[in-house]
Design an enzyme around this catalytic site. Structure first.
Site, PDB file in Angstrom:
ATOM      1  N   SER A  55      44.364  -7.377  16.324  1.00  0.00           N
ATOM      2  CA  SER A  55      44.649  -5.947  16.161  1.00  0.00           C
ATOM      3  C   SER A  55      43.555  -5.068  16.771  1.00  0.00           C
ATOM      4  CB  SER A  55      44.798  -5.605  14.676  1.00  0.00           C
ATOM      5  OG  SER A  55      45.800  -6.398  14.099  1.00  0.00           O
TER       6      SER A  55
ATOM      7  N   GLU B 169      44.609 -20.393   1.246  1.00  0.00           N
ATOM      8  CA  GLU B 169      43.646 -20.830   2.261  1.00  0.00           C
ATOM      9  C   GLU B 169      44.181 -20.631   3.684  1.00  0.00           C
ATOM     10  OE1 GLU B 169      40.572 -21.887   2.447  1.00  0.00           O
ATOM     11  OE2 GLU B 169      40.644 -22.657   4.500  1.00  0.00           O
TER      12      GLU B 169
ATOM     13  N   LYS C 295      53.904  -6.990  11.304  1.00  0.00           N
ATOM     14  CA  LYS C 295      52.684  -7.062  12.125  1.00  0.00           C
ATOM     15  C   LYS C 295      53.026  -7.380  13.584  1.00  0.00           C
ATOM     16  CE  LYS C 295      48.978  -8.194   9.035  1.00  0.00           C
ATOM     17  NZ  LYS C 295      48.035  -7.440   9.819  1.00  0.00           N
TER      18      LYS C 295
ATOM     19  N   HIS D 180      55.919 -24.528  -2.049  1.00  0.00           N
ATOM     20  CA  HIS D 180      56.750 -24.872  -0.889  1.00  0.00           C
ATOM     21  C   HIS D 180      56.191 -26.095  -0.162  1.00  0.00           C
ATOM     22  CE1 HIS D 180      54.309 -21.635   1.497  1.00  0.00           C
ATOM     23  NE2 HIS D 180      53.653 -22.769   1.446  1.00  0.00           N
ATOM     24  N   HIS D 181      54.976 -26.518  -0.539  1.00  0.00           N
ATOM     25  CA  HIS D 181      54.437 -27.760   0.005  1.00  0.00           C
ATOM     26  C   HIS D 181      54.916 -28.966  -0.789  1.00  0.00           C
ATOM     27  CE1 HIS D 181      51.534 -25.675   2.632  1.00  0.00           C
ATOM     28  NE2 HIS D 181      51.557 -24.754   1.699  1.00  0.00           N
TER      29      HIS D 181
ATOM     30  N   THR E 221      54.899 -10.222   7.846  1.00  0.00           N
ATOM     31  CA  THR E 221      54.404 -10.842   9.071  1.00  0.00           C
ATOM     32  C   THR E 221      55.156 -10.294  10.277  1.00  0.00           C
ATOM     33  OG1 THR E 221      54.005 -12.814   7.752  1.00  0.00           O
ATOM     34  CG2 THR E 221      53.821 -13.052  10.132  1.00  0.00           C
TER      35      THR E 221
ATOM     36  N   ARG F  14      53.955 -38.376   9.847  1.00  0.00           N
ATOM     37  CA  ARG F  14      52.584 -38.043  10.210  1.00  0.00           C
ATOM     38  C   ARG F  14      51.642 -39.073   9.606  1.00  0.00           C
ATOM     39  NH1 ARG F  14      51.405 -32.743   6.386  1.00  0.00           N
ATOM     40  NH2 ARG F  14      49.367 -32.892   7.379  1.00  0.00           N
TER      41      ARG F  14
ATOM     42  N   HIS G 239      47.563 -22.815  -0.229  1.00  0.00           N
ATOM     43  CA  HIS G 239      48.368 -21.847   0.498  1.00  0.00           C
ATOM     44  C   HIS G 239      47.605 -20.555   0.805  1.00  0.00           C
ATOM     45  CE1 HIS G 239      51.617 -20.309   2.697  1.00  0.00           C
ATOM     46  NE2 HIS G 239      51.303 -19.158   2.155  1.00  0.00           N
TER      47      HIS G 239
ATOM     48  N   ASP H  32      23.032  -3.408   7.684  1.00  0.00           N
ATOM     49  CA  ASP H  32      23.054  -4.879   7.628  1.00  0.00           C
ATOM     50  C   ASP H  32      24.098  -5.244   6.583  1.00  0.00           C
ATOM     51  OD1 ASP H  32      22.401  -7.715   7.434  1.00  0.00           O
ATOM     52  OD2 ASP H  32      20.484  -7.195   8.330  1.00  0.00           O
TER      53      ASP H  32
ATOM     54  N   SER I 134      29.098 -21.702  -0.670  1.00  0.00           N
ATOM     55  CA  SER I 134      28.762 -20.900   0.507  1.00  0.00           C
ATOM     56  C   SER I 134      29.850 -19.865   0.775  1.00  0.00           C
ATOM     57  CB  SER I 134      28.592 -21.830   1.714  1.00  0.00           C
ATOM     58  OG  SER I 134      28.739 -21.113   2.910  1.00  0.00           O
ATOM     59  N   SER I 135      31.112 -20.291   0.700  1.00  0.00           N
ATOM     60  CA  SER I 135      32.227 -19.375   0.978  1.00  0.00           C
ATOM     61  C   SER I 135      32.282 -18.249  -0.045  1.00  0.00           C
ATOM     62  CB  SER I 135      33.559 -20.120   0.900  1.00  0.00           C
ATOM     63  OG  SER I 135      33.787 -20.812   2.075  1.00  0.00           O
TER      64      SER I 135
ATOM     65  N   TRP J 176      43.354 -34.623   4.510  1.00  0.00           N
ATOM     66  CA  TRP J 176      42.518 -33.461   4.151  1.00  0.00           C
ATOM     67  C   TRP J 176      42.975 -32.796   2.861  1.00  0.00           C
ATOM     68  CZ3 TRP J 176      42.994 -28.137   3.462  1.00  0.00           C
ATOM     69  CH2 TRP J 176      44.245 -27.591   3.722  1.00  0.00           C
TER      70      TRP J 176
ATOM     71  N   TYR K  85      46.054 -18.356   4.680  1.00  0.00           N
ATOM     72  CA  TYR K  85      45.941 -16.924   5.002  1.00  0.00           C
ATOM     73  C   TYR K  85      44.496 -16.491   5.110  1.00  0.00           C
ATOM     74  CZ  TYR K  85      50.843 -16.770   4.982  1.00  0.00           C
ATOM     75  OH  TYR K  85      52.133 -17.027   5.327  1.00  0.00           O
TER      76      TYR K  85
ATOM     77  N   HIS L 225      39.048 -34.973  10.564  1.00  0.00           N
ATOM     78  CA  HIS L 225      39.476 -33.950  11.526  1.00  0.00           C
ATOM     79  C   HIS L 225      39.955 -32.699  10.776  1.00  0.00           C
ATOM     80  CE1 HIS L 225      41.601 -31.875  14.738  1.00  0.00           C
ATOM     81  NE2 HIS L 225      42.722 -31.931  14.023  1.00  0.00           N
TER      82      HIS L 225
HETATM   83 CU   CU1 Z   1      51.829 -22.835   2.132  1.00  0.00          CU
END
Ligand code: CU1
Length: 517
Positions: free
Chosen positions: A259, A246, A322, A293-294, A319, A441, A244, A96, A160-161, A132, A248, A67
């Site tokens: 926006s 990722e 924004k 922080h993880h 943030t 979890r 991290h 293009d 690809s990315s 994951w 963002y 998932h």
């Molecule tokens: Cu993070």
């Protein structure tokens, strides 16, 4: 190109047109969204009641892993790459994407990567079951044999990315129409430019992490094995140095979408354009220096804990700038609440909740309690679902008339919004409470005191899941039978005024840059 457009299947397999490739990305990501969503439904069905009802614990772990992987890498990221393909050339007046053939290659790697990943479900030992985030040494030592295919799939997806990002950077830097200076670009283009740099920077780090796993599994190295002189915590440092930024990568294009939409339905220009650009860049920079922080619970030195705590809290500043700008854009505007605007306002509101719980999690001593509980699950689903997926829903309703020349069914769109809003909050709001009460979890069973909130959560998930089928129906019905739109009239605005989406350049009157004549 001198010959005419390809027809039939080859139109799609040989696609070099940015709109066709954008369409492919969007449909691919939606199919992955339904696949990852069906895994979520299985998870929530098992968690409907305490005890083991429907599936084995090992299969439950495969479901949570798949998932997460499919939603992050298969649904959300490709959806925004699809939007980038479709909209960036139109927004900057480019004919293009800069590298159309590489664009084709970038897309067609994805179905291969995810076919490999999904096929692990049918392999001996089942799909990856280590979450994951695939922490080593769990993922290198106790993993099913399919882990090797998982690594291969991640590599292809990363390729690809990276190619997609190079294409986006090359397009924005080189193909802007005359007069389209950087600080005139629509904010969606800006957010994607910054996102593309994040991708180029961190996808190779992810590739490095899975390559080191591959070496540990098959070639006798001990990067992550303490028995061989390696360090299990090293994996988490490398993973989160990718992981991290990722988050963002996922949320910055969503900021860009919102926006675009909020000014349109407020009938006011975006408040604080330049500060939005700088805030986006600041968030991107900070995203590189907060990864641990993880990992507050792994036993870092105290100075490390404190540094990562304060650095993480700094992200609240750009943030909040924004959020302030979005609200100020709406302030005293002539607001109407069409479907894209509803999703965008919900985005601002719910993403802010996710931001606040993020601040709570950033407090290192408090995180000792929250770590690995459902509070974390609630937090990041407020950013991933109400953040990324709500903004994707907003974007599709907003640009569908432009893409198809047909108007979607507004009432059905609003019904989709309200059911999604209700279902989403029913699913994830109670998870804050069970998390704070200590429910871990990634478990298929739980203590009795969590039963009520889990049942509410599961009911909400089924409602949210079902509402996506309504969305799918609305999109297909629009393409097939939607009322034809004109360039002038897309939505009827306040006071019966007719208006259309603001565009940096008039529709169909793009100036071809000299080098393409
Ligand atoms: Cu993070």
């Amino acid at each position: 190109m001198s010959h005419g457009p390809a027809k039939g299947l080859s139109r799609w397999f040989l696609a070099t047109n940015h709109k066709d490739i954008g369409t492919l990305y969007l449909w691919f990501s939606f199919s992955m969204f339904l696949l990852g969503g069906s895994f979520a439904m299985i998870i929530r069905a098992e968690l409907f009641q305490p005890g083991l009802q429907l599936i084995e614990p090992n299969f439950f772990n495969q479901m949570t892993t798949m998932h997460g992987l499919i939603m992050v890498f298969g649904a959300i990221m490709p959806a925004f790459v699809g939007l980038a393909n479709y909209m960036i050339p139109l927004m900057i007046g480019a004919p293009d994407m800069a590298l159309p053939r590489m664009n084709n290659f970038s897309f067609w790697l994805l179905p291969i990567a995810f076919a490999i990943l999904a096929s692990t479900l049918f392999m001996d030992g089942g799909a990856p079951n280590f979450g994951w985030t695939f922490y080593a040494p769990l993922s290198t030592t106790y993993a099913p044999p399919s882990v090797t295919y998982f690594i291969f799939g991640i590599h292809i997806m990363g390729l690809s990315s990276i190619m997609g990002s190079i294409n986006i950077i090359a397009t924005i830097m080189n193909l802007r129409a005359p007069g389209m200076t950087l600080m005139k670009m629509p904010l969606f283009v800006w957010t994607w430019l910054i996102t593309a740099f994040l991708l180029v920077a961190v996808m190779p780090v992810l590739a490095g992490a899975v390559t080191m796993m591959l070496m540990d599994i098959h070639f006798g190295t001990s990067f992550f094995s303490a028995a061989g002189g390696g360090d299990p915590v090293l994996f988490q440092h490398i993973f989160w140095f990718f992981g991290h930024p990722e988050v963002y990568i996922i949320i910055l294009p969503a900021f860009g979408v919102v926006s675009e939409i909020i000014p349109t339905f407020s009938r006011k220009p975006l408040f604080g354009y330049a500060s939005m650009v700088y805030a986006t860049a600041a968030i991107a920079f900070l995203s590189f220096i907060v990864w641990a922080h993880h990992m507050f619970t792994v036993g870092m030195p105290l100075v490390g804990e404190l540094y990562f705590m304060w650095a993480t809290m700094l992200i609240a500043i750009p943030t909040a700038a924004k959020v302030f700008n979005w609200i100020t854009t709406m302030f005293k505007g002539s607001i109407t609440f069409e479907t894209p605007m509803l999703f965008s306002i919900a985005f601002v509101f719910l993403f802010t909740i996710g931001g606040f719980t993020g601040l709570m999690l950033a407090i290192a001593p408090a995180d000792m309690q929250y770590h690995d509980t459902y509070f974390v699950v609630a937090h990041f689903h407020y950013t991933m679902v109400a953040g990324a997926i709500f903004s994707m829903s907003a974007a599709i309703y907003y640009w569908l008339p432009k893409w198809t020349g047909r108007m979607y069914n507004e009432s059905m769109g609003k019904v989709h919004f309200w059911i999604s809003f209700l279902g989403f909050n029913l699913t994830f709001f109670p998870q804050h409470f069970i998390g704070l009460a200590g429910m871990p979890r990634r478990i298929p069973d739980y203590a009795l005191q969590f039963a009520d909130f889990n049942m509410i959560s599961s009911i909400g998930a089924f409602i949210y899941g079902a509402s996506q089928l309504l969305f799918l129906y609305n999109v297909i019905a629009t393409i097939k039978y939607g009322e034809k739109t004109t360039v002038k009239k897309t939505w009827e605005g306040a006071n019966g005024l007719e208006w259309t989406q603001p565009s940096p350049l008039p529709y169909h009157t793009f100036t071809t840059p000299p080098e393409f004549k």
